[in-house]
Design an enzyme around this catalytic site. Structure first.
Site, PDB file in Angstrom:
ATOM      1  N   CYS A 126      -3.339   0.554   9.863  1.00  0.00           N
ATOM      2  CA  CYS A 126      -4.403  -0.268   9.269  1.00  0.00           C
ATOM      3  C   CYS A 126      -5.417  -0.833  10.255  1.00  0.00           C
ATOM      4  CB  CYS A 126      -3.781  -1.390   8.452  1.00  0.00           C
ATOM      5  SG  CYS A 126      -2.496  -2.245   9.323  1.00  0.00           S
TER       6      CYS A 126
ATOM      7  N   HIS B 153       0.842  -1.199   0.000  1.00  0.00           N
ATOM      8  CA  HIS B 153       0.000   0.000   0.000  1.00  0.00           C
ATOM      9  C   HIS B 153       0.879   1.251   0.000  1.00  0.00           C
ATOM     10  CE1 HIS B 153      -3.387  -2.408   2.124  1.00  0.00           C
ATOM     11  NE2 HIS B 153      -3.833  -2.067   0.924  1.00  0.00           N
TER      12      HIS B 153
HETATM   13  C1  CIR Z   1      -3.715  -7.515   3.434  1.00  0.00           C
HETATM   14  O1  CIR Z   1      -2.859  -7.996   2.670  1.00  0.00           O
HETATM   15  O2  CIR Z   1      -4.720  -6.965   3.004  1.00  0.00           O
HETATM   16  C2  CIR Z   1      -3.500  -7.618   4.912  1.00  0.00           C
HETATM   17  N1  CIR Z   1      -2.826  -8.855   5.215  1.00  0.00           N
HETATM   18  C3  CIR Z   1      -2.706  -6.451   5.432  1.00  0.00           C
HETATM   19  C4  CIR Z   1      -3.445  -5.145   5.288  1.00  0.00           C
HETATM   20  C5  CIR Z   1      -2.691  -3.986   5.831  1.00  0.00           C
HETATM   21  N2  CIR Z   1      -3.466  -2.810   5.635  1.00  0.00           N
HETATM   22  C6  CIR Z   1      -2.985  -1.583   5.667  1.00  0.00           C
HETATM   23  O3  CIR Z   1      -1.781  -1.401   5.828  1.00  0.00           O
HETATM   24  N3  CIR Z   1      -3.821  -0.573   5.489  1.00  0.00           N
END
Ligand code: CIR
Length: 263
Positions: free
Chosen positions: A256, A169
């Site tokens: 997140c 991201h």
């Molecule tokens: C994913 O790959 O979607 C999750 N394992 C990690 C998401 C992390 N999200 C973020 O940094 N906003």
């Protein structure tokens, strides 16, 4: 103490407790699975840190059908002016939006939604003067444009930029520290996206520390990144160190795990 940007002043947040399925969360590279107990402990400490920073936290029930649903930042975006329902770019996460929608409709008068394309909240960096939307493997041009239209309806300027190749991201590699200052990896800063801003670079080997989180008067930073913590302290920030070793195994950092806003 460096001036706190209004965009980092929060009194409200939503988080979701991890379900047992969190051990199967998405990851780009296998560094072993996290344990439920380990993720739950990191999550509990994160909630406590938000509360200590002055935020009232609403804790949602786990969703076992969605291993990554603890990462509530990705299916929505929230501001004082209203919320926007996004469309997560990973197939296994698409349904998370339906579970965050009623929560936000309960909390916000205005709830918009992107109709086309894909966009993850992890690709969105809110600055005082604009909202940056990073194109990535999760956020495509159609989703970024749809999001940009929603932001205009909320009275916000936006800018669509590129996320470096291979980076999950946009905000995996950066975070807002105050009105003028961004913490960024060298690889993202080298793209020129932050030209004109003050940038602190994560020390070599601590790129994963870039996903820090400014909340009111403190900056939450991963405990495993001592050089970054020292850099921030040297620059006058009040650092709160949090363990991220377990959530890090499923590619997550500190922004997140919550949706944050000022009522
Ligand atoms: C994913 O790959 O979607 C999750 N394992 C990690 C998401 C992390 N999200 C973020 O940094 N906003």
């Amino acid at each position: 103490m460096t001036f706190t940007a209004d965009v980092a002043r929060f009194d409200s947040a939503v988080v979701r407790r991890p379900a047992p399925s969190v051990v199967n969360g998405l990851r780009a590279e296998d560094r072993g699975s996290p344990t439920l107990a380990g993720v739950a402990a990191e999550h509990a400490a994160y909630i406590a840190a938000l509360e200590a920073a002055g935020v009232t936290v609403q804790v949602l029930d786990p969703l076992d059908d969605f291993p990554d649903s603890i990462f509530v930042e990705d299916p929505a975006l929230v501001f004082t002016e209203g919320a926007i329902l996004l469309h997560p770019g990973a197939a296994s996460r698409a349904g998370e939006r339906d579970f965050i929608a009623p929560v936000l409709k309960d909390r916000f008068v205005t709830v918009l939604e992107i109709g086309e394309g894909f966009a993850d909240g992890g690709d969105v960096l809110t600055l005082p003067d604009r909202v940056m939307i990073g194109l990535s493997a999760r956020t495509d041009q159609a989703g970024a444009l749809a999001l940009s239209h929603c932001l205009t309806r909320l009275g916000k300027r936006s800018q669509i930029v590129e996320t470096p190749p291979g980076v999950l991201h946009f905000k995996t590699d950066c975070s807002l520290l105050d009105d003028e200052t961004i913490l960024s990896t060298s690889r993202l800063a080298a793209s020129g996206v932050f030209n004109g801003k003050k940038v602190l670079l994560t020390p070599p080997g601590e790129e994963a520390a870039a996903n820090a989180l400014r909340v009111n008067d403190v900056v939450l930073v991963g405990a495993g990144f001592p050089a970054t913590r020292a850099l921030l302290e040297k620059n006058g920030y009040n650092v709160v160190a949090l363990q991220t070793g377990e959530i890090g195994k499923i590619d997550a950092g500190l922004s997140c795990m919550s949706l944050r806003w000022k009522r």
